[in-house]
Scaffold this active site. Sequence first.
Site, PDB file in Angstrom:
ATOM      1  N   SER A 297       4.362  -6.062   3.101  1.00 60.77           N
ATOM      2  CA  SER A 297       3.671  -5.766   1.736  1.00 60.77           C
ATOM      3  C   SER A 297       3.975  -6.602   0.618  1.00 60.77           C
ATOM      4  O   SER A 297       2.877  -6.404  -0.235  1.00 60.77           O
ATOM      5  CB  SER A 297       4.047  -4.255   1.403  1.00 60.77           C
TER       6      SER A 297
ATOM      7  N   HIS B 285      -2.109  -6.049   6.583  1.00 60.77           N
ATOM      8  CA  HIS B 285      -1.380  -5.190   5.837  1.00 60.77           C
ATOM      9  C   HIS B 285      -1.938  -3.820   5.887  1.00 60.77           C
ATOM     10  O   HIS B 285      -3.090  -3.479   5.266  1.00 60.77           O
ATOM     11  CB  HIS B 285      -1.128  -5.659   4.636  1.00 60.77           C
TER      12      HIS B 285
ATOM     13  N   GLU C  79      -5.579  -5.059   4.544  1.00 61.64           N
ATOM     14  CA  GLU C  79      -5.762  -6.434   4.096  1.00 61.64           C
ATOM     15  C   GLU C  79      -5.344  -7.608   5.100  1.00 61.64           C
ATOM     16  O   GLU C  79      -4.377  -7.340   5.658  1.00 61.64           O
ATOM     17  CB  GLU C  79      -4.814  -6.493   2.834  1.00 61.64           C
TER      18      GLU C  79
ATOM     19  N   ASN D  87      -0.868  -3.770  -3.619  1.00 63.35           N
ATOM     20  CA  ASN D  87       0.389  -3.771  -4.185  1.00 63.35           C
ATOM     21  C   ASN D  87       0.810  -4.303  -5.327  1.00 63.35           C
ATOM     22  O   ASN D  87       1.164  -3.650  -6.215  1.00 63.35           O
ATOM     23  CB  ASN D  87       1.596  -4.099  -3.202  1.00 63.35           C
TER      24      ASN D  87
HETATM   25  N1  CAA Z   1       0.097  11.119   8.794  1.00 60.52           N
HETATM   26  C1  CAA Z   1      -1.088  11.478   9.396  1.00 60.52           C
HETATM   27  N2  CAA Z   1      -2.155  12.269   8.628  1.00 60.52           N
HETATM   28  C2  CAA Z   1      -1.966  12.592   7.693  1.00 60.52           C
HETATM   29  C3  CAA Z   1      -0.689  12.213   7.093  1.00 60.52           C
HETATM   30  C4  CAA Z   1       0.422  11.507   7.818  1.00 60.52           C
HETATM   31  N3  CAA Z   1       1.471  11.184   7.145  1.00 60.52           N
HETATM   32  N4  CAA Z   1      -0.731  12.745   5.694  1.00 60.52           N
HETATM   33  C5  CAA Z   1      -1.931  13.290   5.500  1.00 60.52           C
HETATM   34  N5  CAA Z   1      -2.664  13.138   6.796  1.00 60.52           N
HETATM   35  C6  CAA Z   1      -4.042  13.569   6.968  1.00 60.52           C
HETATM   36  C7  CAA Z   1      -3.880  15.265   7.129  1.00 60.52           C
HETATM   37  O1  CAA Z   1      -3.811  15.447   8.494  1.00 60.52           O
HETATM   38  C8  CAA Z   1      -5.440  15.632   6.745  1.00 60.52           C
HETATM   39  O2  CAA Z   1      -6.393  15.339   7.647  1.00 60.52           O
HETATM   40  P1  CAA Z   1      -7.252  16.574   7.900  1.00 60.52           P
HETATM   41  O3  CAA Z   1      -7.569  17.359   6.693  1.00 60.52           O
HETATM   42  O4  CAA Z   1      -8.229  16.341   8.949  1.00 60.52           O
HETATM   43  O5  CAA Z   1      -6.414  17.717   8.565  1.00 60.52           O
HETATM   44  C9  CAA Z   1      -5.834  14.418   5.673  1.00 60.52           C
HETATM   45  O6  CAA Z   1      -4.900  13.246   5.874  1.00 60.52           O
HETATM   46  C10 CAA Z   1      -5.599  14.913   4.152  1.00 60.52           C
HETATM   47  O7  CAA Z   1      -4.124  15.616   4.188  1.00 60.52           O
HETATM   48  P2  CAA Z   1      -3.585  16.652   3.242  1.00 60.52           P
HETATM   49  O8  CAA Z   1      -4.913  17.689   3.134  1.00 60.52           O
HETATM   50  O9  CAA Z   1      -2.520  17.072   3.937  1.00 60.52           O
HETATM   51  O10 CAA Z   1      -3.391  16.243   1.940  1.00 60.52           O
HETATM   52  P3  CAA Z   1      -4.292  15.296   0.882  1.00 60.52           P
HETATM   53  O11 CAA Z   1      -5.784  15.870   0.909  1.00 60.52           O
HETATM   54  O12 CAA Z   1      -3.575  15.561  -0.511  1.00 60.52           O
HETATM   55  O13 CAA Z   1      -4.170  14.039   1.308  1.00 60.52           O
HETATM   56  C11 CAA Z   1      -3.045  11.928   1.314  1.00 60.52           C
HETATM   57  C12 CAA Z   1      -2.881  13.327   1.448  1.00 60.52           C
HETATM   58  C13 CAA Z   1      -3.793  11.341   2.127  1.00 60.52           C
HETATM   59  C14 CAA Z   1      -1.684  11.121   1.478  1.00 60.52           C
HETATM   60  C15 CAA Z   1      -3.660  11.593  -0.190  1.00 60.52           C
HETATM   61  O14 CAA Z   1      -3.028  12.340  -1.325  1.00 60.52           O
HETATM   62  C16 CAA Z   1      -3.777  10.075  -0.661  1.00 60.52           C
HETATM   63  O15 CAA Z   1      -4.690   9.297  -0.432  1.00 60.52           O
HETATM   64  N6  CAA Z   1      -2.791   9.771  -1.243  1.00 60.52           N
HETATM   65  C17 CAA Z   1      -2.657   8.282  -1.767  1.00 60.52           C
HETATM   66  C18 CAA Z   1      -1.987   7.369  -0.842  1.00 60.52           C
HETATM   67  C19 CAA Z   1      -1.617   5.997  -1.024  1.00 60.52           C
HETATM   68  O16 CAA Z   1      -1.940   5.602  -2.164  1.00 60.52           O
HETATM   69  N7  CAA Z   1      -1.109   5.281  -0.132  1.00 60.52           N
HETATM   70  C20 CAA Z   1      -1.042   3.911  -0.115  1.00 60.52           C
HETATM   71  C21 CAA Z   1       0.362   3.485  -0.691  1.00 60.52           C
HETATM   72  S1  CAA Z   1       0.629   1.960  -0.832  1.00 60.52           S
HETATM   73  C22 CAA Z   1       0.965   1.247   0.792  1.00 60.52           C
HETATM   74  O17 CAA Z   1       1.280   2.155   1.494  1.00 60.52           O
HETATM   75  C23 CAA Z   1       1.294  -0.025   0.740  1.00 60.52           C
HETATM   76  C24 CAA Z   1       2.519  -0.529   0.782  1.00 60.52           C
HETATM   77  O18 CAA Z   1       2.662  -1.615   1.321  1.00 60.52           O
HETATM   78  C25 CAA Z   1       3.381   0.060   0.293  1.00 60.52           C
END
Ligand code: CAA
Length: 520
Positions: free
Chosen positions: A119, A140, A152, A190
């Site tokens: 990351s 990434h 990325e 990030n």
């Molecule tokens: N694994 C698989 N699928 C998942 C999941 C997981 N852990 N979490 C959620 N989902 C799926 C669900 O199954 C759902 O799909 P369906 O509607 O088809 O069933 C869909 O994603 C939406 O999930 P939810 O309805 O439960 O929840 P939500 O609408 O609140 O979405 C979220 C959840 C997608 C996590 C949303 O809140 C989001 O986009 N959050 C931001 C996440 C983010 O910023 N990620 C990047 C972090 S930085 C990083 O990762 C880089 C690094 O190097 C640190």
Amino acid sequence: MEIREVAVVGLGTMGAGIAEVFARAGMGVVAIEADPRAMAHGLGVLDASLSRAVSRGRLTAPEQAEIRARVRPAAGFGDAAAVDLAIEVVPERMEIKRQIFAELDRVCSPDAILATNTSSLSVTAIAAATRHPDRVVGMHFFNPAPVMRLVEVVTTVLTASHPPAAVADLARRIGKEPVQVGDRAGFVANALLLPYLNHALRLLETGYASRADIELAATAGIGLPMGPLALADLIGLDTVLAIMEVLRDEFGGTRYTPAPLLRRLTAAGSTGRKAGRGIYDYPDPDDVLQTQDGNAAGSPSPDTVTLIGSGDDVEASLATALATAGINVTRNAAHPSDLVLIAASGVQRVLPAVMATGRPKDAVGLHLPNGLTEGSVAEVVATGFSSRHAAQTAAALTTRLGLRAVRSPDRTGFLVGTLLYPHLADAVRMVQDGYASPADVDTAMKLGCGYPSGPFEMLDHVGAGTVLAGLQIMFLSQGDPAFAPPLLLAEHATAALGFAGAPPAGAGLPADRGWAEPAR
Ligand code: CAA
């Protein structure tokens, strides 16, 4: 050469998610894990995610079985001999990564591409541990890997031209959107997301705002899919800390100094969702993203309000809204009323206006970052002199107006601006540095972090002049260099020019910066 067989080294949360993405796209996956317990846990994560997809009707049971059969747990690195691509997804420790790459370099065929999901660590330094650094790239993914669409693709000065193109093509085949970037700490997403999360942690730690208010300011106030504290827990506080340390080493300054709370929680093993405890406790995994907001339940809404403002449109529309809600409005602080409401402009503190009323106990500021639309956030600004009763009455009033109350201290920027403006400034600084275009930044944040609008779309919506004014007054009044506005923002504000379709930053600089070329 089309990539058909891959190896995933490291089956933690991200590795399991990445293995799932490849297998669902029809590819064979060799899963490599040094620790058998970690292998079992990773396969469990994969199975749970596939079962969830079946229960939601997105996969059939036979499809689940086929996908699962494509993932083959390996006895060791030797099983990666025939893969077209090996991706490393282990914790962010350079020595471990360099060892793994030296091993992959030894066992994989000379045509195979070697990728790291790091990351933030230097892909160049990882590549340099191999005999064939020209085939090493960053690939990434974002958490949760099966959901977030960004990949990325990171190139270094050592990378040949073929591997990034093949990896970008692979990303598209597995349903992701590749963005090509050079090797710089935090890459695009990030480097922008993590300082914003860290800032939110610092606001929590210093008592600037409560957990619930910070989350609500980000979701209802800025429109982001998750609050920053819940997101830090999702990523893992140890990972957030590791990335912040890399960013601090590369860029320096207060913006990149890890919040002490991050260190304490990581040292305590409270690393977030994966540990069952972090900023939140996770007794019920289905309930993990829930957060209560800061609205006062049960407080009485006022019958008569003294409204004080600067005679602008905000004050006029607030007066209309109060009257429509059946609340008596007076403009004279000497008249009796249940609450004195200062219509706040956004960047100026409310204290001078509060003192001028002569009723500091009864007076509270109200700031409407998104106007009076139903469900919008209203920042309730209590000064050090406001009574608890006045703050609660103001919160009850916002509920009556169909708004959601967020409590903010009387500091310039209040809570929404304090979270948002420095974040937008970071994005402008990245473009100013010539590292990414506004369009790439927007794509990265929308597809990698679920932003409904990218930072530059938000900036154009709010206005460069407004963000500049907010940052300037935050910088002047609080003295934190993290709030110093970037020159490019000031230029856009002066020219009243949006960022969409603007010429790339650095246009006019010498073009032959050979060292900045990402691929050869
Ligand atoms: N694994 C698989 N699928 C998942 C999941 C997981 N852990 N979490 C959620 N989902 C799926 C669900 O199954 C759902 O799909 P369906 O509607 O088809 O069933 C869909 O994603 C939406 O999930 P939810 O309805 O439960 O929840 P939500 O609408 O609140 O979405 C979220 C959840 C997608 C996590 C949303 O809140 C989001 O986009 N959050 C931001 C996440 C983010 O910023 N990620 C990047 C972090 S930085 C990083 O990762 C880089 C690094 O190097 C640190």
